[in-house]
Design a protein around this motif. Structure first.
Motif, PDB file in Angstrom:
ATOM      1  N   ASN A 113       0.811  -1.224   0.000  1.00 14.68           N
ATOM      2  CA  ASN A 113       0.000   0.000   0.000  1.00 14.68           C
ATOM      3  C   ASN A 113       0.838   1.266   0.000  1.00 14.68           C
ATOM      4  O   ASN A 113       0.593   2.194  -0.765  1.00 14.68           O
ATOM      5  N   SER A 114       1.831   1.301   0.873  1.00 12.72           N
ATOM      6  CA  SER A 114       2.620   2.518   1.014  1.00 12.72           C
ATOM      7  C   SER A 114       3.977   2.441   0.335  1.00 12.72           C
ATOM      8  O   SER A 114       4.747   3.385   0.390  1.00 12.72           O
ATOM      9  N   HIS A 200      -2.254   9.013  -0.270  1.00 13.80           N
ATOM     10  CA  HIS A 200      -3.006   8.908   0.987  1.00 13.80           C
ATOM     11  C   HIS A 200      -2.244   8.034   1.975  1.00 13.80           C
ATOM     12  O   HIS A 200      -2.098   8.385   3.156  1.00 13.80           O
ATOM     13  N   TYR A 201      -1.735   6.902   1.491  1.00 17.62           N
ATOM     14  CA  TYR A 201      -0.965   6.016   2.359  1.00 17.62           C
ATOM     15  C   TYR A 201       0.364   6.648   2.758  1.00 17.62           C
ATOM     16  O   TYR A 201       0.794   6.545   3.914  1.00 17.62           O
ATOM     17  N   ASN A 204      -0.165   9.422   5.541  1.00 17.36           N
ATOM     18  CA  ASN A 204      -0.835   9.077   6.803  1.00 17.36           C
ATOM     19  C   ASN A 204       0.211   8.636   7.827  1.00 17.36           C
ATOM     20  O   ASN A 204       0.807   7.573   7.720  1.00 17.36           O
ATOM     21  N   LEU A 207       0.144   5.022   9.448  1.00 11.28           N
ATOM     22  CA  LEU A 207       0.234   3.808   8.657  1.00 11.28           C
ATOM     23  C   LEU A 207       1.637   3.221   8.659  1.00 11.28           C
ATOM     24  O   LEU A 207       2.610   3.858   9.052  1.00 11.28           O
ATOM     25  N   TYR A 209       3.990   2.464   6.493  1.00 11.34           N
ATOM     26  CA  TYR A 209       5.118   3.088   5.794  1.00 11.34           C
ATOM     27  C   TYR A 209       5.778   4.158   6.656  1.00 11.34           C
ATOM     28  O   TYR A 209       6.986   4.160   6.859  1.00 11.34           O
TER      29      TYR A 209
END
Length: 217
Positions: A113-114, A200-201, A204, A207, A209
């Motif tokens: 995701n990140s 977005h990831y 944040n 999260l 990452y």
């Protein structure tokens, strides 16, 4: 992540698609037909406009030779320059970082995701060059959306994958027909995140990452 001799990745699972494929050409003495299934891929890959621009943080530069080797191997296997190095972390889709914060059982982790591959300094420092290269090659395989085949639900195939495939964790440093075809197929069956979703990831703070790169994991 690499759990001793195997690698685990944290990613999401979707799509139910099945395709037949003749696999393991020269890798096995017995001819086999392996079906590529949804159990082999997740929902996303890290490409953007067909490429994955990657950035190597200062704490991972000691692994630069292995990273260069692994990205060149994948580019050759895929027949195009998917991995491209960038000097700008903000322009990257993938960041390599070295860490002492991973569980001691893991040599590496890829977080889709990140867009991060974290390499465990404790394990990587003990490995010879072949194993370090193999860890990076395997983790890069996850950026296409491919899962760990040592977790494949079919026990017979799981054992075969462990012995003969990169994504099965066999510490190979060459990318043979099966893994190359699987990577290409996986890229077709997964989706590339939009810039909005990806950033977005990245932005944040809670999260994975951000926690990893800030040394909180």
């Amino acid at each position: 992540m690499l759990k001793f001799k195997h690698i685990f990745v944290i990613v999401l699972t979707t799509l139910i698609l099945v395709i037949g494929f003749s696999a393991f050409g020269g890798q096995s003495t017995s001819a086999q037909t392996i079906k590529f299934t949804s159990a082999m891929h997740t929902s996303k890959n890290l490409t953007y406009n067909g490429t994955i621009k990657y950035y190597v943080k200062a704490d991972a530069k000691k692994y630069a030779p292995e990273i260069t080797y692994a990205t060149q191997k994948w580019n050759k296997a895929l027949g195009k320059k998917v991995f491209q190095r960038t000097n700008s972390i903000s322009r990257s889709r993938l960041v390599f970082t070295g860490t002492n914060k991973l569980n001691r059982n893991y040599a590496g982790v890829a977080e889709i995701n990140s867009g991060v591959i974290a390499l465990n300094n404790s394990w990587m420092s003990r490995y010879n060059q072949q194993k370090r290269r193999a860890v990076v090659i395997h983790e890069l395989g996850h950026t296409f959306g491919t899962k760990d085949l040592y977790n494949y639900p079919n026990g017979t195939l799981r054992s075969l994958f462990k012995r003969q495939t990169i994504m099965g964790g066999n510490y190979a440093t060459s990318i043979k027909s099966f893994d190359a075809k699987l990577a290409k197929w996986t890229l077709q069956k997964t989706r590339s995140m939009s810039q909005t979703e990806f950033h977005h990831y990245r932005s944040n703070q809670g999260l994975y990452y951000q926690q990893m790169l800030n040394g909180q994991l």
